[in-house]
Design a protein around this motif. Sequence first.
Motif, short mmCIF file in Angstrom:
data_model
loop_
_atom_site.label_atom_id
_atom_site.label_comp_id
_atom_site.label_asym_id
_atom_site.label_seq_id
_atom_site.Cartn_x
_atom_site.Cartn_y
_atom_site.Cartn_z
N LYS A 1 10.26 1.54 -8.27
CA LYS A 1 9.96 1.45 -9.72
C LYS A 1 11.01 3.29 -9.72
N ARG B 1 0.77 -0.96 0.25
CA ARG B 1 -0.47 0.05 0.15
C ARG B 1 0.74 0.97 0.22
N ASP B 2 0.09 2.23 -0.14
CA ASP B 2 0.96 3.25 0.40
C ASP B 2 1.96 3.83 -1.04
N LYS B 3 1.48 3.69 -2.02
CA LYS B 3 2.43 4.12 -3.39
C LYS B 3 3.60 2.64 -3.28
N GLU C 1 4.78 2.48 -6.83
CA GLU C 1 6.16 3.86 -7.14
C GLU C 1 7.22 3.53 -6.59
N ILE C 2 7.77 3.57 -5.65
CA ILE C 2 8.43 4.48 -5.10
C ILE C 2 9.61 3.34 -5.74
#
Length: 82
Positions: free
Chosen positions: A15, A7-9, A12-13
Amino acid sequence: MALKLVRDKIPEIMKLSGQDPMLSIALDETKLMFLLKKLIEEAREALKEIPPEGILFKASNNLLEELGDIDEVATAIVQLLR
């Protein structure tokens, strides 16, 4: 490969840091299993944050953060089961 609820992106982090996470969307039964495991994990982390003098005297920011995480996971479980 470890299977884990994220969760909490976090993807994306990952990547942005050059990692290539493998993602999939869990079915409701699998999601419930992951959420229950996450609830246990967060409860264990909260227990580690309880000071020797007890929480009635001073609840650390870390403990409050862990309790917030427990609330978030519990809310997700309730929403899934409705």
